[in-house]
Design a protein around this motif. Structure first.
Motif, mmCIF file in Angstrom:
data_model
loop_
_atom_site.group_PDB
_atom_site.id
_atom_site.type_symbol
_atom_site.label_atom_id
_atom_site.label_comp_id
_atom_site.label_asym_id
_atom_site.label_seq_id
_atom_site.Cartn_x
_atom_site.Cartn_y
_atom_site.Cartn_z
ATOM 1 N N THR A 97 0.843 -1.210 0.000
ATOM 2 C CA THR A 97 0.000 0.000 0.000
ATOM 3 C C THR A 97 0.877 1.259 0.000
ATOM 4 N N LEU A 98 1.924 1.248 0.832
ATOM 5 C CA LEU A 98 2.800 2.425 0.909
ATOM 6 C C LEU A 98 3.539 2.617 -0.415
ATOM 7 N N LYS A 99 3.879 1.519 -1.052
ATOM 8 C CA LYS A 99 4.498 1.617 -2.385
ATOM 9 C C LYS A 99 3.474 2.205 -3.377
ATOM 10 N N ALA A 100 2.248 1.708 -3.316
ATOM 11 C CA ALA A 100 1.209 2.205 -4.235
ATOM 12 C C ALA A 100 0.938 3.691 -3.998
ATOM 13 N N LEU A 101 1.134 4.154 -2.772
ATOM 14 C CA LEU A 101 0.917 5.578 -2.449
ATOM 15 C C LEU A 101 2.034 6.467 -3.002
ATOM 16 N N GLY A 102 3.169 5.863 -3.341
ATOM 17 C CA GLY A 102 4.261 6.654 -3.904
ATOM 18 C C GLY A 102 5.586 6.540 -3.169
ATOM 19 N N CYS A 103 5.629 5.751 -2.090
ATOM 20 C CA CYS A 103 6.907 5.612 -1.363
ATOM 21 C C CYS A 103 7.908 4.853 -2.225
ATOM 22 N N ARG A 104 9.126 5.341 -2.227
ATOM 23 C CA ARG A 104 10.203 4.651 -2.951
ATOM 24 C C ARG A 104 11.220 4.063 -1.989
ATOM 25 N N ARG A 105 11.186 4.579 -0.769
ATOM 26 C CA ARG A 105 12.142 4.140 0.245
ATOM 27 C C ARG A 105 11.424 3.620 1.458
ATOM 28 N N LEU A 106 12.116 2.698 2.135
ATOM 29 C CA LEU A 106 11.599 2.169 3.392
ATOM 30 C C LEU A 106 12.720 2.203 4.419
ATOM 31 N N ILE A 107 12.414 2.806 5.577
ATOM 32 C CA ILE A 107 13.364 2.814 6.688
ATOM 33 C C ILE A 107 12.757 1.969 7.804
ATOM 34 N N LEU A 108 13.482 0.936 8.189
ATOM 35 C CA LEU A 108 12.977 0.026 9.218
ATOM 36 C C LEU A 108 13.750 0.223 10.511
ATOM 37 N N THR A 109 13.031 0.215 11.626
ATOM 38 C CA THR A 109 13.694 0.251 12.928
ATOM 39 C C THR A 109 13.185 -0.934 13.737
ATOM 40 N N ASN A 110 13.979 -1.360 14.683
ATOM 41 C CA ASN A 110 13.553 -2.446 15.559
ATOM 42 C C ASN A 110 14.334 -2.376 16.856
ATOM 43 N N ALA A 111 13.881 -3.168 17.826
ATOM 44 C CA ALA A 111 14.646 -3.377 19.052
ATOM 45 C C ALA A 111 15.348 -4.718 18.872
ATOM 46 N N ALA A 112 16.595 -4.790 19.277
ATOM 47 C CA ALA A 112 17.349 -6.026 19.042
ATOM 48 C C ALA A 112 18.307 -6.286 20.191
ATOM 49 N N GLY A 113 18.696 -7.552 20.307
ATOM 50 C CA GLY A 113 19.742 -7.934 21.246
ATOM 51 C C GLY A 113 21.072 -7.926 20.500
ATOM 52 N N SER A 114 22.124 -7.552 21.206
ATOM 53 C CA SER A 114 23.433 -7.467 20.550
ATOM 54 C C SER A 114 24.255 -8.721 20.813
ATOM 55 N N LEU A 115 24.978 -9.149 19.797
ATOM 56 C CA LEU A 115 25.912 -10.269 19.953
ATOM 57 C C LEU A 115 27.319 -9.754 20.215
ATOM 58 N N ASN A 116 27.434 -8.437 20.179
ATOM 59 C CA ASN A 116 28.745 -7.804 20.296
ATOM 60 C C ASN A 116 28.799 -6.972 21.588
ATOM 61 N N PRO A 117 29.583 -7.409 22.569
ATOM 62 C CA PRO A 117 29.616 -6.689 23.857
ATOM 63 C C PRO A 117 30.034 -5.223 23.706
ATOM 64 N N ASP A 118 30.707 -4.868 22.620
ATOM 65 C CA ASP A 118 31.076 -3.459 22.414
ATOM 66 C C ASP A 118 29.871 -2.597 22.016
ATOM 67 N N ALA A 119 28.819 -3.221 21.510
ATOM 68 C CA ALA A 119 27.601 -2.480 21.168
ATOM 69 C C ALA A 119 26.528 -2.893 22.173
ATOM 70 N N GLY A 120 26.519 -2.253 23.308
ATOM 71 C CA GLY A 120 25.638 -2.658 24.404
ATOM 72 C C GLY A 120 24.299 -1.938 24.381
ATOM 73 N N ALA A 203 23.503 -8.923 15.636
ATOM 74 C CA ALA A 203 22.317 -8.577 16.420
ATOM 75 C C ALA A 203 21.263 -9.653 16.183
ATOM 76 N N VAL A 204 20.366 -9.820 17.168
ATOM 77 C CA VAL A 204 19.263 -10.771 16.993
ATOM 78 C C VAL A 204 17.942 -10.073 17.280
ATOM 79 N N GLY A 205 16.910 -10.480 16.558
ATOM 80 C CA GLY A 205 15.593 -9.901 16.779
ATOM 81 C C GLY A 205 14.512 -10.741 16.140
ATOM 82 N N MET A 206 13.267 -10.272 16.340
ATOM 83 C CA MET A 206 12.106 -11.079 15.933
ATOM 84 C C MET A 206 11.309 -10.425 14.803
ATOM 85 N N SER A 207 11.902 -9.510 14.079
ATOM 86 C CA SER A 207 11.117 -8.789 13.056
ATOM 87 C C SER A 207 11.995 -8.459 11.852
ATOM 88 N N THR A 208 11.573 -7.485 11.087
ATOM 89 C CA THR A 208 12.367 -6.793 10.062
ATOM 90 C C THR A 208 12.681 -7.604 8.810
#
Ligand code: HPA
Length: 269
Positions: A97-120, A203-208
């Motif tokens: 639907t968003l594509k049909a409305l005219g969107c050309r770009r998609l920016i996705l955000t999520n909450a995630a767990g990190s596998l890298n202790p430097d990115a806490g 990173a690990v997560g349940m979406s995206t």
């Protein structure tokens, strides 16, 4: 799928003064970013055929149209997850639907767990690629050759480089990496997390991931940023829970908002 999307796009078009050019999906705890949208028109997903009605606390269930960073945006405050009903195609119609409305770009955000202790907890991570550990596709059941989607450079490398440069300029620490999609709703086991690290995950997560796949089929340019809410299972003493995710996502939402607004301002297409 696409006829239904065209009908919902018509319905939305009648209620907004200008069509969006960029779509954003807000993950857990990031719903407040929608308040930064100027001249906003808010629609409930329940009023938009094909949009998912979320069952997760922290996922608002609104489509917000307006301006952010000077761009015409459509912000999805909340998303469908595979774990809600065992189907990976819950976002297909909304994104079409968003594509049909005219969107050309998609920016996705999520909450995630990190596998890298430097990115806490509290850090942001730009996604460069993914591993589909859930092993399912939002394109199951579709016909036609479009379903054979190429996922090389699915996370647009030019946009990634721009976002990384902007983060540096703004003084916002931005890790980078590969997102590993687990089906949820349970968190992972420490053994799964060790496996994900060996396989090259950051990173690990349940979406995206389903959204990336369908967006690439639709020809949208995709960028994704994770809000790191915790170190993944077994990497710290913290006990994981949805409440914990929400608390830490909200804490760093300001950086995400500044970064994405600057990214939108910086776009030249
Ligand atoms: N695992 C999966 N999903 C998540 C996590 C996690 O550790 N943190 C936030 N979302």
């Amino acid at each position: 799928m696409f006829e239904a999307a065209a009908a919902t796009a018509d319905l939305i078009r009648k209620q907004v003064p200008e069509a969006p050019e960029v779509a954003l999906v807000l993950g857990s705890g990031l719903g407040a970013l929608a308040e930064a949208v100027e001249q906003r028109v808010i629609m409930r997903y329940a009023e938009l055929p094909g949009f998912p009605v979320p069952s997760v606390a922290g996922h608002g269930g609104n489509l917000i149209l307006g301006r952010l960073g000077g761009r015409r945006v459509a912000v999805m405050q909340g998303r469908a997850h595979f774990y809600e009903h065992g189907r990976a195609d819950g976002m297909n119609l909304a994104l079409a639907t968003l594509k049909a409305l005219g969107c050309r770009r998609l920016i996705l955000t999520n909450a995630a767990g990190s596998l890298n202790p430097d990115a806490g907890p509290g850090s942001l991570m730009l996604l460069r690629d993914h591993i589909n550990f859930a092993g399912v596709s939002p394109l199951f059941g579709l016909a036609g050759n479009e379903r054979f989607v190429n996922l090389v450079d699915a996370y647009d490398p030019v946009s990634c480089d721009r976002l990384a440069a902007l983060a540096k300029r703004l003084g916002i620490p931005l890790a980078e990496g590969v997102y590993v999609w687990f089906c949820g709703p349970h968190f992972e086991t420490p053994a799964e997390i060790r496996a994900a690290r060996v396989l090259g995950g950051d990173a690990v997560g349940m979406s995206t991931v389903p959204e990336v796949i369908v967006a690439r089929m639709l020809g949208l340019t995709v960028t994704a940023v994770s809000m790191i809410t915790n170190l993944a299972a077994g990497l710290s003493d913290e006990s994981l829970s949805h409440e914990h995710t929400m608390k830490h996502a909200t804490a760093a939402a300001g950086d995400m908002q500044r970064l994405l607004s600057a990214f939108l301002e910086d776009l030249d297409d």
